[in-house]
Design a protein around this motif. Sequence first.
Motif, mmCIF file in Angstrom:
data_model
loop_
_atom_site.group_PDB
_atom_site.id
_atom_site.type_symbol
_atom_site.label_atom_id
_atom_site.label_comp_id
_atom_site.label_asym_id
_atom_site.label_seq_id
_atom_site.Cartn_x
_atom_site.Cartn_y
_atom_site.Cartn_z
ATOM 1 N N ILE A 8 47.706 52.752 56.428
ATOM 2 C CA ILE A 8 48.713 51.864 57.012
ATOM 3 C C ILE A 8 49.112 52.481 58.348
ATOM 4 N N ILE A 9 48.957 51.669 59.404
ATOM 5 C CA ILE A 9 49.259 52.150 60.752
ATOM 6 C C ILE A 9 50.151 51.146 61.469
ATOM 7 N N GLU A 10 50.818 51.631 62.507
ATOM 8 C CA GLU A 10 51.576 50.772 63.406
ATOM 9 C C GLU A 10 50.783 50.688 64.697
ATOM 10 N N ILE A 11 50.598 49.451 65.205
ATOM 11 C CA ILE A 11 49.823 49.271 66.428
ATOM 12 C C ILE A 11 50.631 48.517 67.475
ATOM 13 N N VAL A 12 50.292 48.760 68.729
ATOM 14 C CA VAL A 12 50.725 47.931 69.849
ATOM 15 C C VAL A 12 49.447 47.249 70.300
ATOM 16 N N TYR A 13 49.454 45.905 70.287
ATOM 17 C CA TYR A 13 48.236 45.137 70.456
ATOM 18 C C TYR A 13 48.372 44.100 71.563
ATOM 19 N N LEU A 14 47.315 43.960 72.354
ATOM 20 C CA LEU A 14 47.240 42.954 73.409
ATOM 21 C C LEU A 14 46.331 41.833 72.919
ATOM 22 N N ASP A 15 46.888 40.632 72.698
ATOM 23 C CA ASP A 15 46.060 39.537 72.186
ATOM 24 C C ASP A 15 45.302 38.841 73.319
ATOM 25 N N LYS A 16 44.437 37.890 72.953
ATOM 26 C CA LYS A 16 43.576 37.243 73.948
ATOM 27 C C LYS A 16 44.353 36.430 74.974
ATOM 28 N N ALA A 17 45.592 36.059 74.664
ATOM 29 C CA ALA A 17 46.442 35.325 75.610
ATOM 30 C C ALA A 17 47.222 36.272 76.522
ATOM 31 N N ASN A 52 41.530 46.295 72.221
ATOM 32 C CA ASN A 52 42.811 45.675 72.576
ATOM 33 C C ASN A 52 44.007 46.376 71.936
ATOM 34 N N ILE A 53 43.752 47.428 71.174
ATOM 35 C CA ILE A 53 44.848 48.219 70.615
ATOM 36 C C ILE A 53 45.272 49.207 71.694
ATOM 37 N N LEU A 54 46.479 49.031 72.194
ATOM 38 C CA LEU A 54 46.988 49.857 73.290
ATOM 39 C C LEU A 54 47.504 51.199 72.798
ATOM 40 N N ALA A 55 48.040 51.234 71.578
ATOM 41 C CA ALA A 55 48.565 52.469 70.990
ATOM 42 C C ALA A 55 48.609 52.288 69.483
ATOM 43 N N TRP A 56 48.502 53.419 68.760
ATOM 44 C CA TRP A 56 48.633 53.357 67.308
ATOM 45 C C TRP A 56 49.127 54.693 66.799
ATOM 46 N N GLN A 57 49.734 54.647 65.610
ATOM 47 C CA GLN A 57 50.176 55.858 64.931
ATOM 48 C C GLN A 57 50.224 55.567 63.438
ATOM 49 N N PRO A 58 50.082 56.587 62.617
ATOM 50 C CA PRO A 58 50.255 56.362 61.175
ATOM 51 C C PRO A 58 51.670 55.837 60.930
ATOM 52 N N ALA A 59 51.803 54.878 60.045
ATOM 53 C CA ALA A 59 53.128 54.332 59.734
ATOM 54 C C ALA A 59 54.002 55.410 59.137
ATOM 55 N N LYS A 60 55.249 55.419 59.509
ATOM 56 C CA LYS A 60 56.178 56.409 58.979
ATOM 57 C C LYS A 60 56.337 56.247 57.476
ATOM 58 N N ASN A 61 56.361 54.995 57.017
ATOM 59 C CA ASN A 61 56.447 54.703 55.588
ATOM 60 C C ASN A 61 55.108 54.130 55.172
ATOM 61 N N GLN A 62 54.306 54.896 54.443
ATOM 62 C CA GLN A 62 52.950 54.486 54.103
ATOM 63 C C GLN A 62 52.888 53.443 52.992
ATOM 64 N N ARG A 63 54.008 53.107 52.374
ATOM 65 C CA ARG A 63 54.004 52.057 51.362
ATOM 66 C C ARG A 63 53.891 50.701 52.022
ATOM 67 N N ALA A 64 53.118 49.806 51.404
ATOM 68 C CA ALA A 64 52.991 48.444 51.927
ATOM 69 C C ALA A 64 54.322 47.718 51.766
#
Length: 65
Positions: A8-17, A52-64
């Motif tokens: 489980i990760i947190e991402i900053v994403y740039l979409d096609k628009a 298109n993923i500008l940044a990512w990190q492991p989620a602080k809370n790994q539970r879904a």
Amino acid sequence: MKMGVGQIIEIVYLDKAGKISQRKIKIKDIRDGMIRATCLTTDAPRVFRIHNILAWQPAKNQRAG
């Protein structure tokens, strides 16, 4: 650190628009420059282009959820 299936990760994403969003996702598959995942914000399947993923990190809370 490397992204992996089941992680489980947190991402900053740039979409096609050209819109930037921040999401928490659970990775299901990584192949051919794409990440297939479940978006934990909407509980929906999504496909993200790795370049298109500008940044990512492991989620602080790994539970879904």
